[in-house]
Design a protein around this motif. Structure first.
Motif, PDB file in Angstrom:
ATOM      1  N   ASN A  25     -14.302 -42.284 -20.936  1.00  0.00           N
ATOM      2  CA  ASN A  25     -13.932 -43.668 -21.204  1.00  0.00           C
ATOM      3  C   ASN A  25     -14.878 -44.590 -20.440  1.00  0.00           C
ATOM      4  O   ASN A  25     -15.664 -44.135 -19.615  1.00  0.00           O
ATOM      5  CB  ASN A  25     -12.462 -43.910 -20.833  1.00  0.00           C
ATOM      6  CG  ASN A  25     -12.207 -43.677 -19.357  1.00  0.00           C
ATOM      7  OD1 ASN A  25     -12.751 -44.373 -18.501  1.00  0.00           O
ATOM      8  ND2 ASN A  25     -11.379 -42.691 -19.044  1.00  0.00           N
ATOM      9  N   CYS A  26     -14.806 -45.852 -20.725  1.00  0.00           N
ATOM     10  CA  CYS A  26     -15.705 -46.834 -20.099  1.00  0.00           C
ATOM     11  C   CYS A  26     -15.136 -47.418 -18.804  1.00  0.00           C
ATOM     12  O   CYS A  26     -15.665 -48.390 -18.281  1.00  0.00           O
ATOM     13  CB  CYS A  26     -16.014 -47.963 -21.083  1.00  0.00           C
ATOM     14  SG  CYS A  26     -16.949 -47.419 -22.529  1.00  0.00           S
ATOM     15  N   ALA A  45     -21.790 -35.730 -11.300  1.00  0.00           N
ATOM     16  CA  ALA A  45     -21.580 -36.287 -12.643  1.00  0.00           C
ATOM     17  C   ALA A  45     -20.652 -37.501 -12.560  1.00  0.00           C
ATOM     18  O   ALA A  45     -20.861 -38.499 -13.260  1.00  0.00           O
ATOM     19  CB  ALA A  45     -21.005 -35.232 -13.585  1.00  0.00           C
ATOM     20  N   TYR A  46     -19.653 -37.420 -11.701  1.00  0.00           N
ATOM     21  CA  TYR A  46     -18.766 -38.568 -11.499  1.00  0.00           C
ATOM     22  C   TYR A  46     -19.534 -39.715 -10.843  1.00  0.00           C
ATOM     23  O   TYR A  46     -19.358 -40.871 -11.217  1.00  0.00           O
ATOM     24  CB  TYR A  46     -17.551 -38.160 -10.660  1.00  0.00           C
ATOM     25  CG  TYR A  46     -16.570 -39.273 -10.428  1.00  0.00           C
ATOM     26  CD1 TYR A  46     -16.046 -40.010 -11.495  1.00  0.00           C
ATOM     27  CD2 TYR A  46     -16.154 -39.596  -9.148  1.00  0.00           C
ATOM     28  CE1 TYR A  46     -15.132 -41.034 -11.282  1.00  0.00           C
ATOM     29  CE2 TYR A  46     -15.236 -40.617  -8.924  1.00  0.00           C
ATOM     30  CZ  TYR A  46     -14.739 -41.338  -9.994  1.00  0.00           C
ATOM     31  OH  TYR A  46     -13.839 -42.344  -9.789  1.00  0.00           O
ATOM     32  N   ARG A  47     -20.397 -39.401  -9.888  1.00  0.00           N
ATOM     33  CA  ARG A  47     -21.207 -40.451  -9.265  1.00  0.00           C
ATOM     34  C   ARG A  47     -22.096 -41.141 -10.308  1.00  0.00           C
ATOM     35  O   ARG A  47     -22.287 -42.359 -10.254  1.00  0.00           O
ATOM     36  CB  ARG A  47     -22.029 -39.885  -8.113  1.00  0.00           C
ATOM     37  CG  ARG A  47     -21.182 -39.597  -6.873  1.00  0.00           C
ATOM     38  CD  ARG A  47     -22.007 -39.340  -5.636  1.00  0.00           C
ATOM     39  NE  ARG A  47     -22.814 -38.153  -5.707  1.00  0.00           N
ATOM     40  CZ  ARG A  47     -22.414 -36.923  -5.390  1.00  0.00           C
ATOM     41  NH1 ARG A  47     -21.165 -36.728  -4.979  1.00  0.00           N
ATOM     42  NH2 ARG A  47     -23.230 -35.899  -5.474  1.00  0.00           N
ATOM     43  N   ALA A  48     -22.618 -40.370 -11.260  1.00  0.00           N
ATOM     44  CA  ALA A  48     -23.422 -40.975 -12.336  1.00  0.00           C
ATOM     45  C   ALA A  48     -22.555 -41.930 -13.159  1.00  0.00           C
ATOM     46  O   ALA A  48     -23.000 -43.020 -13.546  1.00  0.00           O
ATOM     47  CB  ALA A  48     -24.031 -39.900 -13.226  1.00  0.00           C
ATOM     48  N   THR A  52     -22.327 -46.803 -13.526  1.00  0.00           N
ATOM     49  CA  THR A  52     -22.304 -47.662 -14.708  1.00  0.00           C
ATOM     50  C   THR A  52     -21.272 -48.774 -14.494  1.00  0.00           C
ATOM     51  O   THR A  52     -20.432 -48.688 -13.604  1.00  0.00           O
ATOM     52  CB  THR A  52     -21.945 -46.865 -15.980  1.00  0.00           C
ATOM     53  OG1 THR A  52     -20.591 -46.404 -15.893  1.00  0.00           O
ATOM     54  CG2 THR A  52     -22.893 -45.673 -16.161  1.00  0.00           C
ATOM     55  N   ALA A  53     -21.327 -49.788 -15.309  1.00  0.00           N
ATOM     56  CA  ALA A  53     -20.419 -50.936 -15.182  1.00  0.00           C
ATOM     57  C   ALA A  53     -19.017 -50.575 -15.664  1.00  0.00           C
ATOM     58  O   ALA A  53     -18.827 -50.232 -16.832  1.00  0.00           O
ATOM     59  CB  ALA A  53     -20.957 -52.124 -15.969  1.00  0.00           C
ATOM     60  N   LYS A  59     -21.031 -50.043 -22.990  1.00  0.00           N
ATOM     61  CA  LYS A  59     -21.293 -48.627 -22.722  1.00  0.00           C
ATOM     62  C   LYS A  59     -20.938 -47.733 -23.904  1.00  0.00           C
ATOM     63  O   LYS A  59     -21.473 -46.634 -24.017  1.00  0.00           O
ATOM     64  CB  LYS A  59     -20.503 -48.149 -21.494  1.00  0.00           C
ATOM     65  CG  LYS A  59     -20.997 -48.731 -20.208  1.00  0.00           C
ATOM     66  CD  LYS A  59     -20.453 -48.106 -18.940  1.00  0.00           C
ATOM     67  CE  LYS A  59     -19.061 -47.629 -18.892  1.00  0.00           C
ATOM     68  NZ  LYS A  59     -18.614 -47.203 -17.563  1.00  0.00           N
ATOM     69  N   LEU A  60     -20.043 -48.182 -24.779  1.00  0.00           N
ATOM     70  CA  LEU A  60     -19.635 -47.353 -25.911  1.00  0.00           C
ATOM     71  C   LEU A  60     -20.863 -46.888 -26.693  1.00  0.00           C
ATOM     72  O   LEU A  60     -21.713 -47.686 -27.067  1.00  0.00           O
ATOM     73  CB  LEU A  60     -18.682 -48.105 -26.828  1.00  0.00           C
ATOM     74  CG  LEU A  60     -17.253 -48.205 -26.353  1.00  0.00           C
ATOM     75  CD1 LEU A  60     -16.472 -49.196 -27.208  1.00  0.00           C
ATOM     76  CD2 LEU A  60     -16.577 -46.844 -26.338  1.00  0.00           C
ATOM     77  N   GLY A  61     -20.951 -45.582 -26.911  1.00  0.00           N
ATOM     78  CA  GLY A  61     -22.072 -45.017 -27.657  1.00  0.00           C
ATOM     79  C   GLY A  61     -23.270 -44.681 -26.801  1.00  0.00           C
ATOM     80  O   GLY A  61     -24.278 -44.209 -27.310  1.00  0.00           O
TER      81      GLY A  61
END
Length: 151
Positions: A25-26, A45-48, A52-53, A59-61
């Motif tokens: 999810n975003c 992976a969670y840190r990546a 993001t915002a 972010k969708l897509g």
């Protein structure tokens, strides 16, 4: 689309995939399902995702990614933003976002072995037949495998 039964994360750690993709999810919440398993096993992976915002529909897509190593093998974990929120009723999976993300993944990871779970069809409530057709179209010609979870 090839299909195997097993544990996507174990198969990746054993060297079966060059990249694994899961739906996110975003909201920068990897709190349930395979996202939680990835967050616990591959915290980078969670840190990546946190890079993001939070809550940004743009972010969708798209996706974030990180290269991880386990058992002397290296692969990329791809956090594909395939739903805006984890809260709500009905279908939370965004079919258009799934298609856009998978087409971008096909371009970036062309020629590599890509593995994924039932993206969008679990907690996000999407229809797997619809999603499978989207993924097959987006990854046409690529080496991609659905991993149906078994413990």
């Amino acid at each position: 689309m090839k299909t195997v039964r097993g544990d996507l994360l174990e198969l990746a750690a054993q060297g079966h995939f060059d990249a694994i993709v899961h739906g996110c999810n975003c909201q920068c919440q990897m709190g349930k399902g395979i996202a939680l398993s990835i967050k616990r096993r591959f915290p980078q992976a969670y840190r990546a995702d946190l890079g993001t915002a939070k809550g940004d529909r743009i972010k969708l897509g798209t996706y974030s990614q990180v290269r991880v190593s386990e058992n002397g093998r290296s692969f990329v974990v791809v956090n594909a933003y395939t739903q805006w929120h984890w809260r709500g009723e009905g279908v939370l999976a965004d079919y258009d976002a799934i298609g856009r993300a998978m087409r971008a993944i096909a371009r970036e990871f062309h020629g590599l072995r890509i593995g994924y779970p039932l993206i969008g069809a679990g907690l996000a409530g999407g229809d797997w037949n619809t999603i499978a057709a989207i993924i097959d179209d987006a990854l046409a010609g690529e080496d991609h495998t659905l991993v149906e979870f078994t413990s």
